[in-house]
Design a protein around this motif. Structure first.
Motif, PDB file in Angstrom:
ATOM      1  N   LYS A 165       0.827  -1.205   0.000  1.00 35.63           N
ATOM      2  CA  LYS A 165       0.000   0.000   0.000  1.00 35.63           C
ATOM      3  C   LYS A 165       0.862   1.255   0.000  1.00 35.63           C
ATOM      4  CE  LYS A 165      -3.730   2.295   2.534  1.00 35.63           C
ATOM      5  NZ  LYS A 165      -4.633   2.228   3.715  1.00 35.63           N
ATOM      6  N   GLN A 166       1.880   1.279   0.872  1.00 35.20           N
ATOM      7  CA  GLN A 166       2.731   2.462   0.975  1.00 35.20           C
ATOM      8  C   GLN A 166       3.521   2.676  -0.311  1.00 35.20           C
ATOM      9  OE1 GLN A 166       2.687   4.340   3.873  1.00 35.20           O
ATOM     10  NE2 GLN A 166       3.891   5.882   2.830  1.00 35.20           N
ATOM     11  N   LYS A 167       4.085   1.596  -0.844  1.00 38.31           N
ATOM     12  CA  LYS A 167       4.866   1.720  -2.076  1.00 38.31           C
ATOM     13  C   LYS A 167       3.966   2.094  -3.251  1.00 38.31           C
ATOM     14  CE  LYS A 167       6.986  -1.961  -3.756  1.00 38.31           C
ATOM     15  NZ  LYS A 167       8.023  -2.992  -4.002  1.00 38.31           N
ATOM     16  N   SER A 168       2.760   1.557  -3.266  1.00 38.31           N
ATOM     17  CA  SER A 168       1.811   1.872  -4.333  1.00 38.31           C
ATOM     18  C   SER A 168       1.510   3.367  -4.372  1.00 38.31           C
ATOM     19  CB  SER A 168       0.520   1.077  -4.130  1.00 38.31           C
ATOM     20  OG  SER A 168      -0.430   1.397  -5.117  1.00 38.31           O
ATOM     21  N   PHE A 169       1.422   3.976  -3.185  1.00 36.29           N
ATOM     22  CA  PHE A 169       1.175   5.418  -3.103  1.00 36.29           C
ATOM     23  C   PHE A 169       2.297   6.188  -3.799  1.00 36.29           C
ATOM     24  CE2 PHE A 169       2.290   9.337  -0.828  1.00 36.29           C
ATOM     25  CZ  PHE A 169       1.136  10.085  -1.015  1.00 36.29           C
ATOM     26  N   PHE A 170       3.540   5.818  -3.514  1.00 36.97           N
ATOM     27  CA  PHE A 170       4.668   6.521  -4.126  1.00 36.97           C
ATOM     28  C   PHE A 170       4.768   6.222  -5.624  1.00 36.97           C
ATOM     29  CE2 PHE A 170       6.167   6.553   0.348  1.00 36.97           C
ATOM     30  CZ  PHE A 170       6.327   7.922   0.473  1.00 36.97           C
ATOM     31  N   MET A 171       4.409   5.017  -6.022  1.00 38.70           N
ATOM     32  CA  MET A 171       4.446   4.675  -7.446  1.00 38.70           C
ATOM     33  C   MET A 171       3.447   5.527  -8.233  1.00 38.70           C
ATOM     34  SD  MET A 171       4.872   0.516  -7.192  1.00 38.70           S
ATOM     35  CE  MET A 171       5.171   0.196  -8.927  1.00 38.70           C
ATOM     36  N   GLN A 172       2.307   5.805  -7.623  1.00 38.68           N
ATOM     37  CA  GLN A 172       1.285   6.620  -8.282  1.00 38.68           C
ATOM     38  C   GLN A 172       1.683   8.089  -8.345  1.00 38.68           C
ATOM     39  OE1 GLN A 172      -2.340   5.902  -6.111  1.00 38.68           O
ATOM     40  NE2 GLN A 172      -2.280   3.694  -6.496  1.00 38.68           N
ATOM     41  N   ARG A 173       2.420   8.547  -7.326  1.00 39.25           N
ATOM     42  CA  ARG A 173       2.729   9.977  -7.233  1.00 39.25           C
ATOM     43  C   ARG A 173       4.113  10.339  -7.772  1.00 39.25           C
ATOM     44  NH1 ARG A 173      -0.403  12.251  -3.024  1.00 39.25           N
ATOM     45  NH2 ARG A 173       0.506  14.272  -3.547  1.00 39.25           N
ATOM     46  N   ALA A 174       4.934   9.351  -8.088  1.00 42.93           N
ATOM     47  CA  ALA A 174       6.312   9.628  -8.502  1.00 42.93           C
ATOM     48  C   ALA A 174       6.350  10.402  -9.819  1.00 42.93           C
ATOM     49  CB  ALA A 174       7.088   8.327  -8.641  1.00 42.93           C
ATOM     50  N   VAL A 175       7.226  11.389  -9.898  1.00 42.42           N
ATOM     51  CA  VAL A 175       7.428  12.130 -11.146  1.00 42.42           C
ATOM     52  C   VAL A 175       8.078  11.226 -12.185  1.00 42.42           C
ATOM     53  CG1 VAL A 175       8.742  14.013 -12.214  1.00 42.42           C
ATOM     54  CG2 VAL A 175       7.527  14.395 -10.055  1.00 42.42           C
ATOM     55  N   HIS A 176       9.049  10.431 -11.743  1.00 41.43           N
ATOM     56  CA  HIS A 176       9.739   9.497 -12.631  1.00 41.43           C
ATOM     57  C   HIS A 176       9.209   8.093 -12.361  1.00 41.43           C
ATOM     58  CE1 HIS A 176      12.447  12.801 -13.442  1.00 41.43           C
ATOM     59  NE2 HIS A 176      12.652  12.932 -12.141  1.00 41.43           N
ATOM     60  N   LYS A 177       8.979   7.334 -13.414  1.00 40.25           N
ATOM     61  CA  LYS A 177       8.371   6.012 -13.290  1.00 40.25           C
ATOM     62  C   LYS A 177       9.112   5.164 -12.264  1.00 40.25           C
ATOM     63  CE  LYS A 177       6.770   2.045 -15.974  1.00 40.25           C
ATOM     64  NZ  LYS A 177       6.751   1.385 -17.301  1.00 40.25           N
ATOM     65  N   LEU A 178       8.347   4.551 -11.386  1.00 38.07           N
ATOM     66  CA  LEU A 178       8.906   3.761 -10.293  1.00 38.07           C
ATOM     67  C   LEU A 178       8.449   2.317 -10.449  1.00 38.07           C
ATOM     68  CD1 LEU A 178      10.464   3.836  -7.594  1.00 38.07           C
ATOM     69  CD2 LEU A 178       8.316   4.382  -6.461  1.00 38.07           C
ATOM     70  N   GLU A 179       9.405   1.383 -10.447  1.00 38.89           N
ATOM     71  CA  GLU A 179       9.093  -0.028 -10.628  1.00 38.89           C
ATOM     72  C   GLU A 179       9.377  -0.797  -9.336  1.00 38.89           C
ATOM     73  OE1 GLU A 179       7.730  -1.225 -13.240  1.00 38.89           O
ATOM     74  OE2 GLU A 179       8.119   0.194 -14.856  1.00 38.89           O
ATOM     75  N   ASN A 180       8.917  -2.056  -9.315  1.00 38.82           N
ATOM     76  CA  ASN A 180       9.140  -2.925  -8.162  1.00 38.82           C
ATOM     77  C   ASN A 180      10.520  -3.572  -8.205  1.00 38.82           C
ATOM     78  OD1 ASN A 180       6.813  -2.863  -6.504  1.00 38.82           O
ATOM     79  ND2 ASN A 180       5.672  -4.009  -8.035  1.00 38.82           N
ATOM     80  N   GLY A 181      11.073  -3.850  -7.036  1.00 39.81           N
ATOM     81  CA  GLY A 181      12.261  -4.682  -6.947  1.00 39.81           C
ATOM     82  C   GLY A 181      13.562  -3.931  -6.766  1.00 39.81           C
ATOM     83  N   MET A 182      14.574  -4.666  -6.287  1.00 38.84           N
ATOM     84  CA  MET A 182      15.861  -4.049  -5.967  1.00 38.84           C
ATOM     85  C   MET A 182      16.635  -3.605  -7.197  1.00 38.84           C
ATOM     86  SD  MET A 182      18.045  -7.371  -4.676  1.00 38.84           S
ATOM     87  CE  MET A 182      16.690  -8.077  -3.735  1.00 38.84           C
ATOM     88  N   ALA A 183      16.262  -4.076  -8.388  1.00 35.82           N
ATOM     89  CA  ALA A 183      16.941  -3.633  -9.607  1.00 35.82           C
ATOM     90  C   ALA A 183      16.745  -2.143  -9.846  1.00 35.82           C
ATOM     91  CB  ALA A 183      16.426  -4.422 -10.811  1.00 35.82           C
ATOM     92  N   TYR A 184      15.745  -1.548  -9.201  1.00 37.12           N
ATOM     93  CA  TYR A 184      15.462  -0.123  -9.380  1.00 37.12           C
ATOM     94  C   TYR A 184      15.970   0.712  -8.213  1.00 37.12           C
ATOM     95  CZ  TYR A 184      12.645  -1.965 -13.122  1.00 37.12           C
ATOM     96  OH  TYR A 184      12.250  -2.624 -14.258  1.00 37.12           O
ATOM     97  N   LEU A 185      16.749   0.082  -7.339  1.00 36.59           N
ATOM     98  CA  LEU A 185      17.385   0.796  -6.230  1.00 36.59           C
ATOM     99  C   LEU A 185      18.870   0.938  -6.529  1.00 36.59           C
ATOM    100  CD1 LEU A 185      15.726  -0.956  -3.144  1.00 36.59           C
ATOM    101  CD2 LEU A 185      14.923   1.034  -4.429  1.00 36.59           C
TER     102      LEU A 185
END
Length: 585
Positions: free
Chosen positions: A251-271
């Motif tokens: 739920k928390q991550k979904s909120f940031f994924m919806q509001r992020a200016v730059h596309k945000l994906e799941n998983g450590m490959a995006y960290l």
């Protein structure tokens, strides 16, 4: 390169399957004075890039949150203060508002900014605002800021989100959840020009600080900018590492994924490899991150800074398969099981009742011996809610003779019984497994018959092994520190004597208090671990690192200065890849 001792794995899950992994080689180094080198590099970075930390907190969080930040990452911040509702010089807490609650955060942080500017505005280059739920890697922040100009007053940095309100600036804002960094010039403009005029900053009793601060900054022509690394991966993580490192959506991550200016994906490959801030880090996790970043190591893993400069890159991929149970099997298959040579899953398909663990393990050991007894040097039995660092296990086993009887793990004692290994998995050498299967299991006087239900599996296997002359082997490092940890990392490292610690210590051969000094720098296993924590451990252990870390470089005393200078040169070079040098105004 050194050829690996092969390891066979026995794992409790819902079916039997055999898989192989091609990773058959590794390289490891001895570590002498390495932490001294890293400490010197860290101190030099702190002097070169002067950062003042401002932590949004409150009087009720002094013991539950602030103490743990002070015990971990705040030690590496140049200077800091907690924005609070009380004055308490011990922390230090500064009274910036009379009400607690995030709805008053705009006024509280505004008053704190004024206080900090008056006392320290000219002494620091950068001002980093975070909350009392943040963990920060200060060395990585220093590297990120190294090529930026603190005298520029046009940008600020953090995780960039969008406003929902169409009447607000379309440039978005930096969320308080990631923390945000202001240059000396931007901080000065905000305090001296913004807060003194209603034209720029509203006068509010209630208000969310990150959104209203961003409005002030936008009117002052100070805008949020992309603060990801050169591969467009997150450096300022607005949620917990356990949420953001997993391939699952919360739920928390979904909120940031919806509001992020730059596309945000799941998983450590995006960290990013050099994360700066991690939000929603509770007190237990503070100590886990501190241990993993600053104490624990993986045998043979060098800094990506050096490998990048040498133009060598390594990429690992794992394919998900729907048939594996998501709650237990998928996390371990996506992480550390990729480093095991062979795997067998022991469960009811062995023709054993689901809850009869002793019989299940017996049959799995017999199957492993008959099919693979001649092919492997060691056999590891573990649970599927454990986390293993196989590189460290291999390094540990390299110093042992594979031709001798060995029984490694975390040892327990029980009155009237032989000591046994439990909780964190255990390792049998080839010869030990052979004696267990060929001499122990067939003899009812040595091993209890499988017809007896409800037996404590680890205890009974330990008694079987003792009956054929195999005692527990020394399983600590040379300094007597724990390698196989019978608790989750966050529970073991938390500096309080929990009920679970007390329970384990009643039977532990080597009782412990539970802190980073009792754990080896090359830990092998932790148990039990949640699926999200398994992904967190994998990210922090194998992906994330600290700028200036020299953990795999062996140096003598007279080489320290040379290695410190080399480390700083490499950081400067990598910093230019991370963020180009800014030209002065």
């Amino acid at each position: 390169m050194i050829y690996l001792n092969s390891i066979f794995l026995l794992l409790f899950v819902m079916f039997i399957n055999i898989a192989s992994d091609p990773g058959n080689f590794f390289q490891f180094y001895c570590c002498i004075n390495t932490f001294l080198v890293s400490d010197i590099v860290s101190a030099k970075l702190q002097n070169k890039v002067k950062v003042f930390c401002i932590i949004l907190s409150g009087k009720n969080y002094r013991h539950s949150r602030d103490d743990h930040q002070k015990a971990t990452w705040l030690k590496r911040c140049g200077k800091y203060v907690f924005a609070s509702t009380v004055n308490d010089p011990k922390y230090p807490h500064v009274r910036c508002h009379f009400d607690n609650g995030y709805e008053y955060s705009f006024t509280k942080i505004g008053n704190c900014f004024k206080w900090v500017f008056k006392k320290y505005g000219a002494s620091y280059d950068w001002f980093f605002k975070v909350s009392c739920l943040h963990y920060v890697i200060m060395e990585n922040l220093s590297m990120f800021l190294m090529n930026k100009d603190p005298n520029k007053d046009t940008n600020y940095y953090g995780f960039q989100a969008q406003f929902k309100d169409r009447h607000r600036p379309n440039v978005g804002f930096i969320t308080g959840g990631s923390g945000y960094v202001l240059s000396r010039a931007s901080f000065k403009k905000l305090v001296t020009k913004g807060f003194t005029s209603k034209k720029y900053c509203k006068v509010l009793h209630r208000g969310l600080e990150d959104q209203y601060i961003s409005e002030c900054l936008a009117k002052l022509k100070i805008f949020p900018v992309d603060s990801r690394d050169q591969k467009k991966r997150l450096l300022f993580i607005p949620g917990s590492v356990s949420e953001f490192a997993t391939p699952h959506t919360f739920k928390q991550k979904s909120f940031f994924m919806q509001r992020a200016v730059h596309k945000l994906e799941n998983g450590m490959a995006y960290l990013g490899n050099f994360p700066i801030s991690i939000h929603y880090t509770d007190a237990n996790m503070m100590y886990v991150l501190e241990y993993l970043f600053y104490h624990a190591e993986v045998a043979g893993i060098g800094s990506i800074i050096r490998s990048t400069l040498d133009h060598r890159t390594i990429e690992a991929q794992a394919n998900e398969q729907v048939k594996y149970r998501e709650d237990r099997d998928m996390p371990i298959r996506n992480t550390y099981l990729k480093k095991c040579n062979k795997i067998v899953f022991a469960d009811s398909k062995l023709g054993v009742p689901k809850k009869d663990r002793y019989l299940k393990v017996r049959k799995a050991f017999v199957k492993a011996y008959r099919k693979f007894g001649d092919d492997f040097d060691y056999f590891l039995k573990m649970e599927n809610n454990s986390y293993f660092i196989f590189d460290n296990l291999r390094q540990f086993l390299m110093s042992k003779s594979k031709y001798e009887d060995h029984y490694f793990g975390f040892p327990f004692k029980e009155e009237g019984k032989s000591n046994y290994m439990s909780g964190s998995g255990y390792v049998l050498s080839k010869s030990a497994l052979k004696k267990l299967v060929t001499r122990g299991f067939p003899n009812k006087k040595k091993c209890k018959p499988p017809s007896i239900l409800g037996l404590h599996e680890d205890l009974e296997i330990g008694q079987c092994l003792a009956s054929v002359g195999i005692k527990i082997s020394e399983s600590r490092d040379k300094q007597g520190r724990i390698l196989f940890v019978p608790l989750s990392a966050n529970e073991f490292l938390f500096p309080e004597n929990t009920e679970q610690k007390k329970k384990i210590n009643q039977k532990a051969v080597y009782p412990f208090k539970g802190n980073e000094n009792e754990l080896s720098n090359f830990p092998i296993s932790f148990h039990p671990m949640t699926k999200d924590m398994i992904y967190s451990m994998e990210y922090v252990t194998y992906v994330a690192e600290i700028a200036g870390e020299m953990s795999t470089k062996s140096v003598s005393k007279h080489e320290i200065t040379r290695e410190v200078n080399r480390g700083l040169r490499n950081i400067r070079k990598y910093a230019r890849k991370l963020t180009p040098i800014e030209k002065p105004n």
